[in-house]
Scaffold this motif. Structure first.
Motif, mmCIF file in Angstrom:
data_model
loop_
_atom_site.group_PDB
_atom_site.id
_atom_site.type_symbol
_atom_site.label_atom_id
_atom_site.label_comp_id
_atom_site.label_asym_id
_atom_site.label_seq_id
_atom_site.Cartn_x
_atom_site.Cartn_y
_atom_site.Cartn_z
ATOM 1 N N GLN A 118 0.821 -1.202 0.000
ATOM 2 C CA GLN A 118 0.000 0.000 0.000
ATOM 3 C C GLN A 118 0.858 1.255 0.000
ATOM 4 O O GLN A 118 0.467 2.288 -0.553
ATOM 5 N N VAL A 119 2.053 1.179 0.589
ATOM 6 C CA VAL A 119 2.993 2.304 0.541
ATOM 7 C C VAL A 119 3.618 2.394 -0.846
ATOM 8 O O VAL A 119 3.707 3.473 -1.435
ATOM 9 N N ARG A 120 4.040 1.285 -1.378
ATOM 10 C CA ARG A 120 4.663 1.287 -2.704
ATOM 11 C C ARG A 120 3.688 1.773 -3.780
ATOM 12 O O ARG A 120 4.086 2.444 -4.742
ATOM 13 N N ASP A 121 2.423 1.433 -3.627
ATOM 14 C CA ASP A 121 1.438 1.890 -4.610
ATOM 15 C C ASP A 121 1.435 3.416 -4.742
ATOM 16 O O ASP A 121 1.132 3.950 -5.807
ATOM 17 N N GLY A 122 1.797 4.106 -3.675
ATOM 18 C CA GLY A 122 1.754 5.558 -3.688
ATOM 19 C C GLY A 122 2.794 6.211 -4.573
ATOM 20 O O GLY A 122 2.679 7.410 -4.881
ATOM 21 N N LYS A 213 2.191 10.341 3.942
ATOM 22 C CA LYS A 213 2.475 9.350 2.916
ATOM 23 C C LYS A 213 3.968 9.263 2.665
ATOM 24 O O LYS A 213 4.718 10.181 2.969
ATOM 25 N N SER A 242 0.303 -3.230 -6.539
ATOM 26 C CA SER A 242 -0.942 -3.971 -6.704
ATOM 27 C C SER A 242 -1.493 -3.683 -8.100
ATOM 28 O O SER A 242 -0.948 -2.869 -8.853
ATOM 29 N N SER A 244 -4.129 -2.017 -9.183
ATOM 30 C CA SER A 244 -4.579 -0.657 -9.478
ATOM 31 C C SER A 244 -3.403 0.283 -9.699
ATOM 32 O O SER A 244 -3.413 1.106 -10.628
ATOM 33 N N ALA A 245 -2.367 0.197 -8.867
ATOM 34 C CA ALA A 245 -1.199 1.061 -9.046
ATOM 35 C C ALA A 245 -0.426 0.668 -10.289
ATOM 36 O O ALA A 245 0.142 1.523 -10.974
ATOM 37 N N HIS A 293 5.185 -11.731 -3.476
ATOM 38 C CA HIS A 293 4.175 -10.768 -3.915
ATOM 39 C C HIS A 293 4.049 -10.780 -5.434
ATOM 40 O O HIS A 293 2.934 -10.798 -5.982
#
Length: 302
Positions: A118-122, A213, A242, A244-245, A293
């Motif tokens: 979730q952090v990497r997606d950012g 973030k 993920s 979406s990202a 992952h």
């Protein structure tokens, strides 16, 4: 999977050796505090004071890789939107140590392999911007790497060997992704500059002040720097993000005019190569979880 061992070192690198090299070749730096930082597949890293690090190959195969960094990072760095460890001082063999070495800036931040997806997606957009700047035509004398940026066919035998350690039905699904990549036409057009190994452990993140973030703050370890098919780099979208990202990452690169047809299908196949390799590392290795992952992302798409 049977864990893949880290390659043995050809030479022992301890603080006494590093200090001796500094005294002999860079005496102005020799009095700075020296602290062990990391011991990877290719290099041993020592922090030097608060702002520097010493990077020393630990095996012969890594020596040429470090020389590539010393030669090319000063050329590439001004073109890139994120800090990279441009060598500030060069070192040569001496004091019983057989390889060239370098003093580089210490870039603060945490490995992106140590944070959640979730952090990497950012930072999907930031990584896309970095690749857009990096993936441009390289000169004829750019480094060549036998395992990065090459046609998938060159890695076919090695990949099939690694897949033998994967249980069914995952093995069949991953092999199908690989073979779809093989069926695409090879990269057409100029050889593009590639990082070579832009997985999460070679990305640094920091908290962005006031936002709550994390932001991508540096890209490190250009030892596999090369030129060739950008699919080799783009494969890490399955290791970092993920679904979406990853879609956002791809959207921001869709109009990159130098990506040839079939690039993203080849990238997915390259992701199989990397994910299977990393998942076979020991559980305590930062990249083991990255590989697990990646396999999960690939199978979910399949």
């Amino acid at each position: 999977m049977t864990p893949t061992p880290v390659p043995a070192a050809d030479v022992a690198v301890d603080p006494a050796l590093v200090r001796a090299l500094l005294r002999a070749q860079h005496p102005d730096l020799a009095r700075l505090e020296l602290r062990f930082a990391d011991d990877g597949w290719d290099n041993v890293i020592y922090r030097l004071g608060t702002e520097l690090a010493v990077r020393l190959p630990r095996r012969d195969v890594a020596h040429a890789l470090l020389l590539n960094e010393v030669r090319w990072l000063p050329f590439l760095a001004p073109r890139l939107p994120l800090p990279v460890p441009v060598p500030l001082h060069r070192g040569r063999p001496g004091e019983g140590y057989p390889y060239h070495w370098a003093v580089v800036p210490w870039l603060p931040g945490s490995s992106a392999a140590s944070v959640g997806v979730q952090v990497r997606d950012g930072y999907a957009g930031e990584l896309a911007t970095f690749f857009r700047a990096l993936h441009v035509p390289a000169p004829a004398d750019a480094p060549r790497n036998p395992v990065r940026g090459v046609p998938l066919r060159d890695r076919d035998q090695a990949l099939r060997g690694r897949l033998e350690a994967v249980e069914e039905p995952e093995r069949a699904a991953l092999l199908d992704i690989w073979e779809r990549g093989l069926a695409e036409v090879p990269h057409a057009g100029p050889r593009l500059w590639l990082h070579g190994d832009p997985h999460p452990h070679n990305m640094l993140v920091r908290d962005a002040a006031g936002t709550g973030k994390s932001r991508l703050c540096a890209v490190i370890d250009f030892g596999d720097l090369t030129a060739g098919d950008p699919a080799s780099d783009l494969a890490v979208a399955w290791l970092h993000f993920s679904a979406s990202a990853r879609a956002e990452f791809r959207r921001q690169l869709e109009n990159h005019g130098l990506y040839s047809p079939g690039t993203w299908e080849r990238a997915r196949a390259w992701a199989v190569n990397y994910a299977v390799l990393m998942a076979a590392l020991p559980v305590g290795d930062p990249l083991h979880g990255v590989g697990v992952h990646g396999i999960g992302q690939l199978l979910a798409e399949a």
